[in-house]
Design a protein around this motif. Structure first.
Motif, PDB file in Angstrom:
ATOM      1  N   GLN A 286       1.816  -7.751  -0.763  1.00 49.62           N
ATOM      2  CA  GLN A 286       1.202  -7.520  -2.059  1.00 49.62           C
ATOM      3  C   GLN A 286      -0.276  -7.263  -1.847  1.00 49.62           C
ATOM      4  OE1 GLN A 286       3.350 -11.123  -4.325  1.00 49.62           O
ATOM      5  NE2 GLN A 286       2.071  -9.890  -5.676  1.00 49.62           N
ATOM      6  N   TRP A 287      -0.811  -6.325  -2.599  1.00 46.18           N
ATOM      7  CA  TRP A 287      -2.255  -6.130  -2.605  1.00 46.18           C
ATOM      8  C   TRP A 287      -2.722  -5.585  -3.927  1.00 46.18           C
ATOM      9  CZ3 TRP A 287       0.990  -3.264   0.485  1.00 46.18           C
ATOM     10  CH2 TRP A 287       1.055  -1.892   0.240  1.00 46.18           C
ATOM     11  N   PRO A 288      -3.971  -5.907  -4.256  1.00 45.09           N
ATOM     12  CA  PRO A 288      -4.865  -6.731  -3.442  1.00 45.09           C
ATOM     13  C   PRO A 288      -4.520  -8.216  -3.548  1.00 45.09           C
ATOM     14  CG  PRO A 288      -5.901  -6.166  -5.510  1.00 45.09           C
ATOM     15  CD  PRO A 288      -4.577  -5.451  -5.507  1.00 45.09           C
ATOM     16  N   ALA A 289      -5.159  -9.024  -2.722  1.00 45.24           N
ATOM     17  CA  ALA A 289      -4.928 -10.468  -2.772  1.00 45.24           C
ATOM     18  C   ALA A 289      -5.653 -11.086  -3.957  1.00 45.24           C
ATOM     19  CB  ALA A 289      -5.391 -11.128  -1.470  1.00 45.24           C
ATOM     20  N   THR A 290      -6.837 -10.602  -4.236  1.00 40.79           N
ATOM     21  CA  THR A 290      -7.594 -11.057  -5.397  1.00 40.79           C
ATOM     22  C   THR A 290      -8.219  -9.850  -6.081  1.00 40.79           C
ATOM     23  OG1 THR A 290      -9.598 -11.420  -4.111  1.00 40.79           O
ATOM     24  CG2 THR A 290      -8.146 -13.302  -4.386  1.00 40.79           C
ATOM     25  N   LEU A 291      -8.419  -9.993  -7.384  1.00 39.06           N
ATOM     26  CA  LEU A 291      -8.956  -8.882  -8.155  1.00 39.06           C
ATOM     27  C   LEU A 291      -9.694  -9.438  -9.359  1.00 39.06           C
ATOM     28  CD1 LEU A 291      -8.933  -5.757  -8.288  1.00 39.06           C
ATOM     29  CD2 LEU A 291      -6.861  -5.932  -9.689  1.00 39.06           C
ATOM     30  N   VAL A 292     -10.885  -8.941  -9.580  1.00 36.51           N
ATOM     31  CA  VAL A 292     -11.663  -9.293 -10.767  1.00 36.51           C
ATOM     32  C   VAL A 292     -11.926  -8.003 -11.531  1.00 36.51           C
ATOM     33  CG1 VAL A 292     -13.779 -10.317 -11.670  1.00 36.51           C
ATOM     34  CG2 VAL A 292     -12.752 -11.217  -9.564  1.00 36.51           C
TER      35      VAL A 292
ATOM     36  N   LEU B 283      -1.226  -3.171  -9.474  1.00 39.65           N
ATOM     37  CA  LEU B 283      -0.898  -4.083  -8.383  1.00 39.65           C
ATOM     38  C   LEU B 283       0.321  -3.532  -7.663  1.00 39.65           C
ATOM     39  CD1 LEU B 283      -1.170  -7.566 -10.147  1.00 39.65           C
ATOM     40  CD2 LEU B 283      -2.968  -6.231  -9.023  1.00 39.65           C
ATOM     41  N   GLU B 284       0.277  -3.602  -6.349  1.00 35.74           N
ATOM     42  CA  GLU B 284       1.354  -2.998  -5.577  1.00 35.74           C
ATOM     43  C   GLU B 284       2.111  -4.031  -4.745  1.00 35.74           C
ATOM     44  OE1 GLU B 284       0.173   0.619  -3.797  1.00 35.74           O
ATOM     45  OE2 GLU B 284       1.986   0.813  -2.572  1.00 35.74           O
ATOM     46  N   CYS B 285       3.381  -3.798  -4.629  1.00 35.91           N
ATOM     47  CA  CYS B 285       4.267  -4.659  -3.843  1.00 35.91           C
ATOM     48  C   CYS B 285       5.175  -3.770  -3.011  1.00 35.91           C
ATOM     49  CB  CYS B 285       5.085  -5.534  -4.792  1.00 35.91           C
ATOM     50  SG  CYS B 285       6.436  -6.445  -4.016  1.00 35.91           S
ATOM     51  N   THR B 286       5.270  -4.051  -1.726  1.00 35.47           N
ATOM     52  CA  THR B 286       6.205  -3.300  -0.881  1.00 35.47           C
ATOM     53  C   THR B 286       7.015  -4.277  -0.039  1.00 35.47           C
ATOM     54  OG1 THR B 286       4.570  -3.014   0.863  1.00 35.47           O
ATOM     55  CG2 THR B 286       4.749  -1.252  -0.749  1.00 35.47           C
ATOM     56  N   VAL B 287       8.243  -3.895   0.211  1.00 35.21           N
ATOM     57  CA  VAL B 287       9.168  -4.708   0.996  1.00 35.21           C
ATOM     58  C   VAL B 287       9.566  -3.924   2.229  1.00 35.21           C
ATOM     59  CG1 VAL B 287      11.379  -5.927   0.989  1.00 35.21           C
ATOM     60  CG2 VAL B 287      10.013  -5.806  -1.097  1.00 35.21           C
ATOM     61  N   GLU B 288       9.646  -4.606   3.342  1.00 31.08           N
ATOM     62  CA  GLU B 288      10.088  -3.975   4.590  1.00 31.08           C
ATOM     63  C   GLU B 288      11.329  -4.685   5.114  1.00 31.08           C
ATOM     64  OE1 GLU B 288       6.826  -4.256   7.295  1.00 31.08           O
ATOM     65  OE2 GLU B 288       5.540  -2.888   6.160  1.00 31.08           O
ATOM     66  N   GLY B 289      12.176  -3.936   5.794  1.00 35.63           N
ATOM     67  CA  GLY B 289      13.298  -4.547   6.491  1.00 35.63           C
ATOM     68  C   GLY B 289      14.558  -4.692   5.687  1.00 35.63           C
TER      69      GLY B 289
ATOM     70  N   PHE C 159      -1.839 -15.453 -11.810  1.00 33.34           N
ATOM     71  CA  PHE C 159      -1.397 -15.233 -10.443  1.00 33.34           C
ATOM     72  C   PHE C 159      -0.084 -14.468 -10.515  1.00 33.34           C
ATOM     73  CE2 PHE C 159      -1.783 -15.763  -6.098  1.00 33.34           C
ATOM     74  CZ  PHE C 159      -0.698 -16.387  -5.506  1.00 33.34           C
ATOM     75  N   TYR C 160      -0.049 -13.280  -9.938  1.00 35.35           N
ATOM     76  CA  TYR C 160       1.101 -12.398 -10.044  1.00 35.35           C
ATOM     77  C   TYR C 160       1.864 -12.373  -8.727  1.00 35.35           C
ATOM     78  CZ  TYR C 160      -0.705 -10.911 -14.505  1.00 35.35           C
ATOM     79  OH  TYR C 160      -1.134 -10.896 -15.808  1.00 35.35           O
TER      80      TYR C 160
ATOM     81  N   GLY D 261       1.243 -12.984  -3.381  1.00 38.52           N
ATOM     82  CA  GLY D 261       0.652 -13.021  -4.702  1.00 38.52           C
ATOM     83  C   GLY D 261      -0.700 -12.345  -4.811  1.00 38.52           C
ATOM     84  N   THR D 262      -1.071 -12.030  -6.056  1.00 39.30           N
ATOM     85  CA  THR D 262      -2.388 -11.476  -6.382  1.00 39.30           C
ATOM     86  C   THR D 262      -3.012 -12.335  -7.470  1.00 39.30           C
ATOM     87  OG1 THR D 262      -1.790  -9.182  -5.854  1.00 39.30           O
ATOM     88  CG2 THR D 262      -3.630  -9.518  -7.370  1.00 39.30           C
ATOM     89  N   ARG D 263      -4.220 -12.817  -7.200  1.00 39.12           N
ATOM     90  CA  ARG D 263      -4.955 -13.582  -8.201  1.00 39.12           C
ATOM     91  C   ARG D 263      -5.799 -12.613  -9.013  1.00 39.12           C
ATOM     92  NH1 ARG D 263      -4.189 -18.375 -10.038  1.00 39.12           N
ATOM     93  NH2 ARG D 263      -3.997 -19.171  -7.918  1.00 39.12           N
ATOM     94  N   LEU D 264      -5.472 -12.467 -10.291  1.00 34.68           N
ATOM     95  CA  LEU D 264      -6.187 -11.551 -11.183  1.00 34.68           C
ATOM     96  C   LEU D 264      -7.051 -12.348 -12.150  1.00 34.68           C
ATOM     97  CD1 LEU D 264      -6.727  -8.763 -12.503  1.00 34.68           C
ATOM     98  CD2 LEU D 264      -4.706  -9.174 -13.921  1.00 34.68           C
TER      99      LEU D 264
END
Lengths: 116, 111
Positions: free
Chosen positions: B6-12, B21-27, B88-89, B105-108
């Motif tokens: 997930q990114w970003p990790a934090t965002l203001v 907000l982006e989420c990617t899965v591998e494997g 927190f997403y 997670g991403t803290r917004l």
């Protein structure tokens, strides 16, 4: 709609004490049950799960949980806690009331603080 | 093995600004994907889930939307952020209807 209750919001124990965290859910049909843990600064991790079979489930780090269908409960236990068990613990349930088990409903969480 | 990013990790962000907000899965292939919001003392609330590309189900009416442009990519968006969007997403994945595994997670924070 499914609801999950964790009645203990904050539990403080000394090292070596025994732990039991309560979890009750509302749906009376088939359920899958989970405990997740979130250590400080880390992401949510699966501790253990129950889908079917033996109602006493053993997870990682010495944790276990017992599914009691008649009480709609899935309490988490550990006989002797360590300082490193300090974390927030979440009970979660998914049910098949809507024909699928995608709806994962979480309790509000229990913060466990273990004093050294 | 499977991993989830997930990114970003934090965002203001200021009120009224857009969000992505982006989420990617591998494997793994064709996972179910989920967006949750975690509020202090209130557990996790499911916001959206997706069973395939372009297939989004919304659980809670709100100022947010989700999209799944690729099999293993899940995006949470807003055109105009509100103060109440702070939180927190968490993104999660599962195969079929089995266990859900969560990202970092991403803290917004919306100011």
């Amino acid at each position: 709609a499914q609801s999950v209750s964790q009645h203990n919001h904050h539990v403080i124990l000394s090292e070596a004490a025994s732990l039991e965290l309560g979890c009750n859910y509302s749906y009376g049909g088939t359920v899958n049950l989970f405990w997740y843990v979130q250590y400080p600064g880390q992401h949510l991790q699966l501790l253990l799960k129950y889908f079917s079979g033996d109602p006493l489930v053993k997870g990682i780090k010495g944790f276990e949980a017992e599914f009691i269908k008649s009480k709609f409960s899935f309490n988490l236990r550990k006989p002797s806690v360590q300082w490193s068990d300090t974390a927030e613990y979440f009970c979660a349930v998914n049910d098949f009331s809507s024909g699928s088990a995608r709806q994962l409903t979480f309790g509000s969480g229990t913060q466990l603080t273990v004093l050294p | 093995s499977q991993t989830i990013h997930q990114w970003p990790a934090t965002l203001v962000q200021p009120v009224g600004s857009p969000l992505s907000l982006e989420c990617t899965v591998e494997g793994t292939s064709n996972p179910n994907l989920y967006w949750y919001r975690q509020a202090a003392g209130r557990g996790l609330q499911l916001l959206f889930y997706s069973v395939g590309i372009g297939q989004i189900s919304s659980e809670v009416p709100q100022n947010l939307s989700a999209s799944r442009p690729q099999d293993r990519q899940f995006i949470l968006s807003s055109k105009k952020l509100l103060l109440s969007d702070s939180g927190f997403y968490l993104c999660a994945w599962s195969v079929f209807e089995d266990t859900q595994y969560f990202g970092p997670g991403t803290r917004l924070t919306v100011l």
